[in-house]
Design a protein around this motif. Structure first.
Motif, short mmCIF file in Angstrom:
data_model
loop_
_atom_site.label_atom_id
_atom_site.label_comp_id
_atom_site.label_asym_id
_atom_site.label_seq_id
_atom_site.Cartn_x
_atom_site.Cartn_y
_atom_site.Cartn_z
N GLU A 180 0.81 -1.19 0.00
CA GLU A 180 0.00 0.00 0.00
C GLU A 180 0.85 1.25 0.00
O GLU A 180 0.62 2.20 -0.72
CB GLU A 180 -0.90 0.00 1.22
N ASN A 184 1.33 4.01 -2.92
CA ASN A 184 0.87 5.37 -2.70
C ASN A 184 2.00 6.39 -2.72
O ASN A 184 1.79 7.54 -3.04
CB ASN A 184 0.14 5.47 -1.37
N SER A 202 -3.34 13.12 -0.59
CA SER A 202 -4.05 11.99 0.02
C SER A 202 -3.38 11.56 1.30
O SER A 202 -3.36 10.39 1.65
CB SER A 202 -4.08 10.82 -0.96
N GLU A 205 -5.71 9.80 3.74
CA GLU A 205 -6.00 8.43 3.30
C GLU A 205 -4.83 7.53 3.57
O GLU A 205 -4.97 6.40 4.03
CB GLU A 205 -6.29 8.43 1.80
N ILE A 206 -3.71 8.08 3.25
CA ILE A 206 -2.51 7.27 3.46
C ILE A 206 -2.37 6.93 4.93
O ILE A 206 -2.06 5.81 5.30
CB ILE A 206 -1.27 8.04 2.97
N ILE A 208 -4.66 6.72 7.08
CA ILE A 208 -5.63 5.69 7.48
C ILE A 208 -5.17 4.32 7.00
O ILE A 208 -5.20 3.33 7.73
CB ILE A 208 -7.01 6.02 6.90
N GLN A 209 -4.74 4.31 5.77
CA GLN A 209 -4.35 3.02 5.24
C GLN A 209 -3.14 2.46 5.97
O GLN A 209 -3.03 1.26 6.22
CB GLN A 209 -4.07 3.13 3.75
#
Lengths: 711, 305
Positions: A180, A184, A202, A205-206, A208-209
């Motif tokens: 991931e 990213n 992002s 998002e990153i 979170i991921q």
């Protein structure tokens, strides 16, 4: 490479566990002293593997390829083909990093980097690091656990790793994480700034991921991962809705973890359940196979074998008519077990005696007679008669008083093949299990067995705790009961056995008794009806056991007479013990004593409906469970039960003997009342009177003497 | 044991050694079927055999729908050849169908119903010791001192009390049932309205459960259940655990539990009433108990353990 990878993985994990920061620093180091490390790594890997990724360590952290991530994590998660095998096109970011990690162990340069604590290492790195990159490192370091930063590409990479390796001791790397992350972010160390600028939008998002990826990392210890665990916990809490959930959350967590284990145990248990059944089936299968093993040899021995092996099935058939038996299958297995017994031991005659029930296991008993001369010698423990001196022989005055107690002389056990030891008994718990030989029985054991009543447990070495104390363990008790049962209930139709050729002397000596009998070849059989009607048609063919415990009377005085001639005065036992007499062999059972008006035997025909083919069945009321049948020509005895005698009264244990007298009472020791005053006075008066009279006599004598003298 | 599975049950219970001869078995199968029809029992159990000195009693029990209701007991015994035929002791079966019965038979095929046991009977027969004769009309004589009031004087007379063997039979069967009749856990279940039914979904105990005494219950109205603490009761399932379990029997150890044939058959033998055998094949529906013995309690049990 593959051989060394596990080692390296281990080392890596260990080191990671111990030194989270150094690892991180390692990673940073991998970046910074790129040339140095890359050289080192390459030099390390040179000897290890063939092709090495020529990409520089910065290339390690290059993004763009997900596959490199796999390889990167490879050494950590599973040992993939060496990352080095990957063409240089996609060098795994972490793999070289890992290799770098491993490299330090082997290189002198960087081992110190890894093995030592963080700070000096970091300093070292700092010195060697580029200025441009040092700051991000610092920021990363300082905000190790935070994800949101500018230029966070490296930090992102390091951050989660930071946390992971800082928090967990041993964690495997999951390529998902890096997958991931890599997808990213661009980990181009050469161009950190450009990578950061692309990722910035992002970032959340990153973050979170990354967080999720971190949570999904599975523990190397238990295979669980935090994400699943938390979700299970919360599910459980939401389902059950306990009070004060926040207080018991740790317990919930523990329970969830334990549930993982319980499932595994269940499957194990299921497998074990059927094992005992399979074991016994295997053993019994061996019984069935035995017959097929021996080929030609058996023909030779067949004759003898036929002679010794009884026809158990036939007897079982007859007993079944009487309603007694163990079931056809079980009997057949016992038959095979007996066959095995006769094959392995030199046995002349063998008979299925019966089954004795026990608490935990049962006993199957076989009565066996060995071939002449092939008796297995038993270790005989001779009981030495204890005779203690009465203490008057020694002239030593300082001696402590010896007890006068004289233990009754132990009666020697009967020789094998005679009396109670005529047969040898083998027992086993279940057909298929090995046969165990029971020791011979001693008179003392029989005498005490008559006084106690105990259940059998099924294990031969169980001690018998009783009063009077039984000399032996369960195997001896079992043997004693078998002897008693045999003596009491083994019967045969009249005439089946008769005594052997009569010797010249028909006088029965005190110790001579007709011990031997043999089959009567002229036996014509008795009508079944007669067998049922009258008990005198049956006879005992086992010797009765005397109260002494033996079948043949043994006079304990005889021997002692020779030894104790000197001490005749001290002997306390009677000089003559009456010989115990029992009913002779082959006595009809009609002579058996009744038990309180209950006849000792019950007879019946096996079937009322078809009397012409019925057999006579005899059932003992004294030993519940002893049966005998006869169809006129054939007969057999059988016992199935708990092994105890029947008594309408309840069992009362014997009382202990009276306390032995310490010393013989005599006039010197016996206490007497002191004389009262009056008695004393009377006595004194009497004495004075006596003295006076003597004085008078003396005076008279003196007078007389004087008178004489004067003369 | 259930009459329907008589043959299999006899085979499974054969470990104790006492069984039935083939002619007895055949006659039982047919006669029990007829008994079931005549008395309109829901289930007929072959209870067992009491060995007498002269003849044996074969006992059967009939159950109605409600399994724990008092059972009717029937008995039969074989006449010995040459004996005078004793009086018929048949009694009318109880009118209500809700009763079970114990029955006995005089010759090979006929069964006689025994009266239900009362406490008075039990008191009477407690003084009788020794074996059963085998003749139901045999009278045991027992001399008692009874106080007889004659006006103002109080005498103590020796009165000879006669107790019929049939009475003794009834009370012994009842005692044995109350003491040692066994049923595995889950074989019966209690409906919310009260009656107890056979559990058709009973698949047998598992192998590990079968080795524990706590998975077996006394087949009688519960006595100990109400003495349990609330904490223990909380763990019980009211539809399955409504009878006393065996594990609290006194004296402890009065049951011998054995696995025969490996793990495939569990046999419980009572040491208090020697002769009672309970068998169960785990994971199957086969279970049952049978009593073959002299009908005497083993009072020496504490000495023997």
């Amino acid at each position: 490479m593959e051989d060394s990878t596990p080692l390296k993985q281990k080392i890596q994990h260990q080191e990671l566990g111990e030194t989270g920061r150094p690892w991180e620093e390692m990673v940073t180091a991998s970046q910074d002293p790129e040339p140095a490390l890359s050289e080192a790594s390459e030099s390390e890997q040179g000897p290890e593997t063939g092709p090495q990724p020529r990409s520089s360590p910065p290339g390690i952290l290059q993004s763009g390829a997900s596959t490199p991530v796999d390889d990167l994590v490879g050494p950590g998660v599973s040992s993939p083909p060496s990352p080095s095998q990957e063409p240089s096109s996609t060098p795994s970011p972490l793999a070289p990093a890992v290799q770098d990690l491993m490299a330090p162990w082997q290189s002198d340069k960087t081992t110190s980097v890894i093995s030592e604590a963080g700070t000096p290492h970091f300093d070292h790195l700092e010195l060697s690091s580029d200025n441009g990159e040092s700051t991000p490192h610092q920021t990363c370091q300082s905000e190790g656990n935070t994800f949101h930063q500018s230029q966070q590409t490296k930090c992102h990479l390091y951050g989660p790793r930071d946390v992971s390796y800082n928090n967990s001791k041993r964690k495997e790397l999951r390529f998902d994480i890096f997958q991931e992350e890599d997808s990213n972010s661009n980990y181009d160390l050469d161009q950190p700034e450009s990578g950061a600028s692309e990722v910035a939008p992002s970032m959340l998002e990153i973050a979170i991921q990354n967080a999720k990826a971190y949570l999904l990392k599975s523990s190397s210890k238990s295979g669980l991962n935090l994400y699943d665990h938390l979700s299970e916990m919360l599910t459980k809490v939401l389902d059950k809705r306990p009070e004060n959930a926040v207080d018991i959350i740790e317990n919930v967590s523990q329970d969830v973890k334990m549930e993982h284990f319980s499932i595994k145990l269940d499957t194990l248990q299921n497998e074990n359940e059927m094992l005992p059944a399979y074991e016994i089936a295997e053993k019994q299968k061996a019984l069935f196979l035995q017959g097929n093993l021996e080929g030609a040899d058996q023909e030779m021995e067949d004759e003898i074998a036929e002679h010794s092996l009884p026809n158990v099935m036939e007897s079982a058939f007859y007993f079944e008519q009487a309603g007694v038996g163990l079931g056809t299958d079980e009997t057949y297995r016992i038959f095979l077990a007996l066959k095995q017994l006769t094959d392995t031991h030199p046995i002349q005659k063998c008979r299925f005696w019966g089954k004795i029930l026990g608490l935990e296991m049962n006993y199957i008993v076989a009565e066996v007679e060995f071939r002449e001369g092939e008796d297995e010698e038993e270790v005989e423990e001779e009981d030495e008669p204890e005779e203690r001196d009465n203490g008057d022989n020694e002239a030593n005055e300082d001696e402590l008083p010896r007890s006068f107690y004289k233990a009754p002389q132990s009666i020697p056990k009967e020789e094998s093949r005679t009396g109670a030891n005529k047969y040898v008994y083998f027992v086993c718990n279940e057909p298929g299990r090995p046969w165990v030989k029971l020791p011979g029985v001693t008179p003392a054991q029989i005498v005490i067995a008559r006084k106690i009543k105990k259940f059998f447990t099924g294990r031969l070495d169980t001690p018998i705790v009783s009063y009077p104390p039984f000399p032996g363990n369960e195997s001896n008790y079992l043997r004693a009961q078998i002897a008693r049962i045999s003596a009491g209930t083994q019967v045969s139709p009249l005439g089946f056995y008769h005594f052997g050729e009569e010797e010249g002397e028909e006088e029965e000596e005190t110790e001579g008794r007709r011990d031997s009998f043999e089959e009567n070849p002229d036996f014509e059989g008795i009508q079944v009806i007669d067998l049922v009607e009258s008990l005198s048609n049956w006879v005992h063919h086992v010797q009765h056991i005397l109260p002494q415990g033996r079948c043949n009377w043994f006079n304990p005085i005889q021997k002692s007479e020779e030894e104790e001639e000197e001490e005749e005065e001290e002997r306390e036992e009677p000089d003559y013990i009456e010989q115990e007499v029992g009913p002779p062999l082959l006595t009809p059972i009609s002579e058996d004593l009744e038990i309180q008006n209950i006849p000792p035997w019950t007879t019946r025909l096996s079937s009322n409906l078809i009397p012409q083919y019925a057999i006579a069945v005899l059932r003992s009321n004294l030993w519940t469970g002893a049966y005998a049948f006869s169809n006129g020509k054939k007969f057999e005895n059988f016992y199935i039960g708990w092994g105890h005698k029947y008594s309408p009264d309840s069992y009362t244990p014997p009382v202990p003997p009276p306390v032995y007298q310490e010393y013989p009472s005599g006039p010197e020791i016996t206490e007497m009342d002191d004389p009262s005053v009056e008695e004393e006075q009377a006595f004194r008066a009497a004495q004075e009177a006596a003295v006076n009279s003597t004085e008078e006599n003396e005076e008279t004598e003196e007078d007389e003497d004087e008178e004489d003298d004067y003369d | 044991m259930d009459e329907e599975s008589l043959l299999l049950s006899l085979e499974l219970a054969s470990g104790s050694g006492q069984g039935l001869s083939p002619d007895r078995r055949a006659s039982l199968l047919t006669s029990l079927m007829l008994v079931k029809r005549d008395y309109r029992f829901d289930r007929v159990l072959f209870w067992g055999r009491i060995l007498g000195l002269v003849a044996d009693y074969y006992i059967a029990q009939g159950l109605s729908e409600d399994q724990l209701a008092p059972r009717k007991t029937l008995y039969r015994w074989r006449r010995r050849p040459g004996w005078l035929r004793p009086q018929d002791d048949t009694e009318e079966p109880g009118a209500s169908e809700g009763q079970e019965g114990v029955g006995a038979s005089l010759n090979c095929m006929e069964w006689s119903l025994l009266p239900p046991a009362t406490e008075e009977m039990e008191m009477q027969t407690s003084v009788v010791k020794g074996r059963f004769m085998g003749d139901p009309s045999h009278a045991y004589e027992h001399t008692e001192l009874q106080k007889v009031n004659e006006g103002e004087k109080v005498f103590e007379e020796e009165v000879v009390v006669q107790i019929k063997e049939e009475t003794r039979l009834v009370s012994i069967i009842d005692q044995i049932d109350k003491a040692v009749a066994v049923i595995p856990r889950g074989a019966l279940f209690k409906t919310p309205f009260g009656p107890i039914r056979v559990n058709r979904t009973f698949e047998g105990l598992s192998s590990s459960e079968a080795k524990k005494l706590s998975s077996y219950f006394h087949f009688r109205e519960p006595v100990e259940l109400k003495n349990k603490t609330l904490l223990e009761k909380a763990d019980l399932d009211p539809s399955l655990d409504f009878m006393d379990s065996l594990e609290h029997d006194i004296p402890k150890g009065s049951w011998s539990i054995q696995m025969e044939r490996g793990n495939t058959l569990v046999v419980l033998r009572s040491l208090l009433w020697p002769g009672l055998t309970f068998y169960h094949a785990p994971r199957t529906k086969n279970y049952g108990y049978i009593y073959v013995g002299t009908g005497e309690k083993n009072i020496d049990l504490p000495f023997m353990l």
